[in-house]
Design an enzyme around this catalytic site. Structure first.
Site, PDB file in Angstrom:
ATOM      1  N   LYS A 177       0.855  -1.193   0.000  1.00 34.55           N
ATOM      2  CA  LYS A 177       0.000   0.000   0.000  1.00 34.55           C
ATOM      3  C   LYS A 177       0.885   1.235   0.000  1.00 34.55           C
ATOM      4  O   LYS A 177       1.967   1.183   0.572  1.00 34.55           O
ATOM      5  CB  LYS A 177      -0.903   0.018   1.239  1.00 34.55           C
ATOM      6  CG  LYS A 177      -1.771  -1.217   1.432  1.00 34.55           C
ATOM      7  CD  LYS A 177      -3.042  -1.144   0.625  1.00 34.55           C
ATOM      8  CE  LYS A 177      -3.824  -2.456   0.792  1.00 34.55           C
ATOM      9  NZ  LYS A 177      -5.010  -2.537  -0.012  1.00 34.55           N
ATOM     10  N   LYS A 230       2.294  -8.733  -1.773  1.00 38.72           N
ATOM     11  CA  LYS A 230       1.368  -8.907  -2.894  1.00 38.72           C
ATOM     12  C   LYS A 230       1.144  -7.606  -3.643  1.00 38.72           C
ATOM     13  O   LYS A 230       1.014  -6.560  -3.029  1.00 38.72           O
ATOM     14  CB  LYS A 230       0.036  -9.406  -2.329  1.00 38.72           C
ATOM     15  CG  LYS A 230      -1.112  -9.412  -3.278  1.00 38.72           C
ATOM     16  CD  LYS A 230      -2.371  -9.943  -2.599  1.00 38.72           C
ATOM     17  CE  LYS A 230      -3.558  -9.821  -3.525  1.00 38.72           C
ATOM     18  NZ  LYS A 230      -3.929  -8.436  -3.786  1.00 38.72           N
ATOM     19  N   ASP A 236      -1.503  -5.380  -5.753  1.00 33.73           N
ATOM     20  CA  ASP A 236      -2.955  -5.316  -5.691  1.00 33.73           C
ATOM     21  C   ASP A 236      -3.540  -5.607  -7.081  1.00 33.73           C
ATOM     22  O   ASP A 236      -2.818  -5.678  -8.067  1.00 33.73           O
ATOM     23  CB  ASP A 236      -3.441  -3.983  -5.120  1.00 33.73           C
ATOM     24  CG  ASP A 236      -4.561  -4.219  -4.109  1.00 33.73           C
ATOM     25  OD1 ASP A 236      -5.278  -5.232  -4.254  1.00 33.73           O
ATOM     26  OD2 ASP A 236      -4.719  -3.420  -3.183  1.00 33.73           O
ATOM     27  N   GLU A 237      -4.855  -5.769  -7.120  1.00 37.54           N
ATOM     28  CA  GLU A 237      -5.473  -6.240  -8.364  1.00 37.54           C
ATOM     29  C   GLU A 237      -5.287  -5.245  -9.515  1.00 37.54           C
ATOM     30  O   GLU A 237      -5.240  -5.646 -10.674  1.00 37.54           O
ATOM     31  CB  GLU A 237      -6.961  -6.557  -8.145  1.00 37.54           C
ATOM     32  CG  GLU A 237      -7.893  -5.362  -7.942  1.00 37.54           C
ATOM     33  CD  GLU A 237      -7.855  -4.795  -6.536  1.00 37.54           C
ATOM     34  OE1 GLU A 237      -7.069  -5.293  -5.710  1.00 37.54           O
ATOM     35  OE2 GLU A 237      -8.605  -3.835  -6.271  1.00 37.54           O
ATOM     36  N   HIS A 241      -6.632 -13.260  -7.715  1.00 40.88           N
ATOM     37  CA  HIS A 241      -7.431 -12.258  -7.000  1.00 40.88           C
ATOM     38  C   HIS A 241      -8.815 -12.256  -7.636  1.00 40.88           C
ATOM     39  O   HIS A 241      -8.928 -12.201  -8.860  1.00 40.88           O
ATOM     40  CB  HIS A 241      -6.762 -10.889  -7.128  1.00 40.88           C
ATOM     41  CG  HIS A 241      -7.440  -9.828  -6.308  1.00 40.88           C
ATOM     42  ND1 HIS A 241      -8.702  -9.374  -6.583  1.00 40.88           N
ATOM     43  CD2 HIS A 241      -7.028  -9.147  -5.215  1.00 40.88           C
ATOM     44  CE1 HIS A 241      -9.033  -8.450  -5.691  1.00 40.88           C
ATOM     45  NE2 HIS A 241      -8.042  -8.292  -4.847  1.00 40.88           N
ATOM     46  N   LYS A 244     -13.440  -6.293   6.376  1.00 38.52           N
ATOM     47  CA  LYS A 244     -14.231  -5.183   5.860  1.00 38.52           C
ATOM     48  C   LYS A 244     -15.148  -5.590   4.716  1.00 38.52           C
ATOM     49  O   LYS A 244     -16.032  -4.852   4.334  1.00 38.52           O
ATOM     50  CB  LYS A 244     -13.303  -4.051   5.402  1.00 38.52           C
ATOM     51  CG  LYS A 244     -12.485  -4.394   4.145  1.00 38.52           C
ATOM     52  CD  LYS A 244     -11.586  -3.251   3.684  1.00 38.52           C
ATOM     53  CE  LYS A 244     -10.771  -3.683   2.470  1.00 38.52           C
ATOM     54  NZ  LYS A 244      -9.844  -2.676   1.980  1.00 38.52           N
TER      55      LYS A 244
END
Lengths: 487, 129
Positions: free
Chosen positions: A179, A205, A207-208, A297, A337
């Site tokens: 992130k 990882k 992200d998508e 993902h 979440k």
């Protein structure tokens, strides 16, 4: 079965006279049908339009997902058409959901090409979801017969071989998504990866939506990330990995990125569900040829899996992906979440990990499923989870899962390494306590507090997030109360 | 440096009592315990020396602890790990693995870079002795 069990017109002259017949009259409903071991079975949840008989609606689903068109065609008589017709064989009202019906449909194996998810889905979800007499339809579950499963190679690596390659046994794997997902340069991105892995994670990882944007070209990302992965490995003595997302606009470009990941020594590559079923099967084959773990993902799935009355349940997507051949699949967290009722999510995990799924209505598994020794898929729990939920996650999901704490690692007040260490200490403490016989579901918080006494990073994590929870009502729960059939 | 292989390396080193409790857990699930040792903790050093075969018929943690004592005496100042094997169809591999001894001074692992075409690098790891 009563007189409703068969409404097919058996007089051939009447049956094949030009014109329009009801689907049930055409032979797509047979309440006496006993599914064969080799049949593919599908369970649809349908909401017929006002005034449409549920049995006729079920027959229409069977018809439109197999041989039927809207009118009678004489050319049926050139074929063994009885066998090509899918058969709706059971219709039940959905408990607590007025106007909705569970309808069971059986398909003969001859309807499907071997080893092709694209072919399977073109039949089962090709037309029928737009069919006017239905207000809504949802594919809830499927039974894939052994004979059909054996036409697929399944996961290129699987849980067992992945653990052997990573030398990692006896605990869930730990990961984190880098992130912020967008905007970091390759060098800054690699820094985050190094810190997370050295601090104690097994995987970092992409992200998508990290592919090859103006701020970070894919080759730059791969080069810096692999420097980080290898250095972290040297500093810890452990095998480390980073899911390099090779999703791109064409298969040619995806293969190019996959080859570069292999050249640099990555143990794993990643794809997004949005690339499509055929692309997934192709890259799975590449992974099988190149000793590569394949991370999927499930980007985009929420558009059709979340609402109970229309779309496809994620358990069906998970079944298709086990056949198509992925090694990791995001399957929900239940406590994080993102959407997920705990029992329903456990059902997804069972689809990924068991060699044989018994019927388990509370977890949304309507059919018995024998996986014919197809390798197991490692489920991934990712999205809004933190160290303070470690006991719940292990209690819900057991050992064969990747727990991914993105914000919960990178947002740690003492830094990324400390965030990773907090998660690893929380994990190992909880596994150790569970194995010693501690009831972690109830005593988990105490286990964490004890570990936090000697582990400052864990103490800081619990102080920061200990009270965060996402208690919203799930939309996708199992309507499992058994009731009488309408036929 | 502290090698963090195995499932409890981020915790303080396990006492014999704690090791014994983990072995009880494994035996309770029908897993066979094996003891392995090495002086080569390379991340990809798969085959450590076996201290005998996995103990398939042993059902008592005390027996494992006696074997572990013998292994420690015969191999002081090395890495020793406990492995548990699950022979259930569909698993059939190590199902748990944790370190129970370390050398007094652990070696460094050196990462070597070989610059190749373009900016690509080939990485290898070496245990410094």
């Amino acid at each position: 079965m009563n007189e409703m069990s068969k409404t097919e017109i058996t007089d051939k002259k009447k049956r094949y006279a030009a014109g329009v017949l009801k689907y049930a009259q055409m032979g797509y409903w047979d309440g006496d049908y006993e599914p064969k071991d080799t049949d593919i079975l599908a369970l649809f949840r349908i909401t017929p339009q006002e005034g449409v008989d549920p049995i006729e609606a079920a027959a229409a689903v069977a018809g439109e997902s197999s041989t039927a068109t809207w009118t009678v065609v004489w050319t049926d008589r050139l074929t063994a058409c009885d066998q090509y017709r899918a058969k709706a064989y059971k219709v039940e009202p959905v408990p607590g959901q007025p106007g909705q019906y569970f309808c069971y449909v059986a398909y003969d194996l001859i309807l499907f090409e071997e080893g092709s998810i694209a072919n399977l889905t073109a039949s089962i979800i090709g037309n029928v979801f737009s069919f006017k007499p239905l207000l809504a339809a949802r594919l809830e579950d499927m039974r894939l017969p052994v004979a059909y499963c054996k036409t697929f190679k399944g996961p290129p690596t699987g849980i067992v071989v992945e653990r052997e390659r990573l030398n990692n046994f006896g605990r869930p794997l730990l990961g984190a998504t880098t992130k912020p997902k967008l905007g970091l340069s390759g060098k800054n991105y690699g820094r985050v990866v190094y810190e997370g892995l050295k601090g104690g994670l097994d995987f970092m990882k992409d992200d998508e939506n990290i592919n090859s944007q103006p701020f970070m070209h894919w080759r730059d990302r791969f080069l810096y990330v692999m420097e980080a992965v290898n250095l972290a490995s040297a500093r810890t003595g452990e095998i480390k990995g980073h899911y390099l997302n090779i999703t791109a606009g064409t298969m040619e470009e995806m293969y190019r990125r996959a080859e570069f990941a292999k050249q640099l020594g990555s143990v794993i590559v990643m794809i997004d569900l949005v690339i499509g079923y055929t692309a997934i099967q192709s890259i799975s084959e590449w992974c099988r040829q190149n000793d590569m773990i394949l991370h999927l993902h499930r980007a985009g799935h929420g558009t059709y899996t979340r609402q109970k009355n229309h779309g496809i349940s994620f358990r069906v997507i998970a079944k298709w992906m086990r056949l198509a051949g992925v090694d990791h699949i995001h399957a929900g967290t239940a406590v994080g979440k993102l959407e997920g009722d705990p029992m329903t999510v456990q059902g997804f995990y069972n689809v990924c990990r068991e060699t044989h799924n018994p019927v388990d209505l509370q977890r949304g598994l309507f059919f018995e499923q024998d996986w014919a020794d197809i390798r197991k898929v490692m489920p991934v729990a990712s999205g809004g989870i933190h160290a303070g939920q470690m006991h719940q996650l292990i209690d819900l999901f057991g050992d064969d899962v990747v727990l991914q704490f993105g914000g919960g690692t990178i947002g740690h007040p003492m830094g990324i390494q400390a965030g990773a260490t907090a998660n690893r200490v929380a994990l190992e403490s909880m596994i150790k306590a569970r194995n010693e016989g501690v009831d972690i579901a109830t005593e988990g918080p105490e286990v964490l507090r004890r570990a936090a006494k000697w582990c400052k990073p864990l103490e800081a994590a619990l102080d920061t997030w200990g009270n965060i929870s996402f208690n919203y009502t799930s939309t996708d729960t199992s309507d499992f109360v058994p009731t009488a059939s309408v036929s | 440096m502290r090698i963090t292989q195995g499932c409890f390396s981020f915790l303080p080193d396990l006492t014999d009592e704690e090791i014994s409790a983990q072995i009880e857990y494994c035996l309770g699930r029908g897993w066979a315990i094996g003891i392995e040792h090495t002086d080569d903790p390379h991340p990809r050093a798969t085959f450590w020396e076996m201290w005998g075969n996995p103990m398939f018929d042993l059902r008592d943690a005390k027996g494992v602890m006696m074997e572990l004592d013998d292994c420690r005496k015969a191999n002081p100042d090395t890495y020793i790990r406990i492995n548990a094997f699950d022979n259930t169809r569909g698993f059939e591999t190590v199902t748990m693995s944790f370190l129970v001894s370390r050398p007094a001074v652990e070696p460094q692992i050196i990462m070597r870079r070989t610059e190749v075409d373009g900016r690509a690098i080939r990485y290898t790891h070496e245990v410094a002795r």
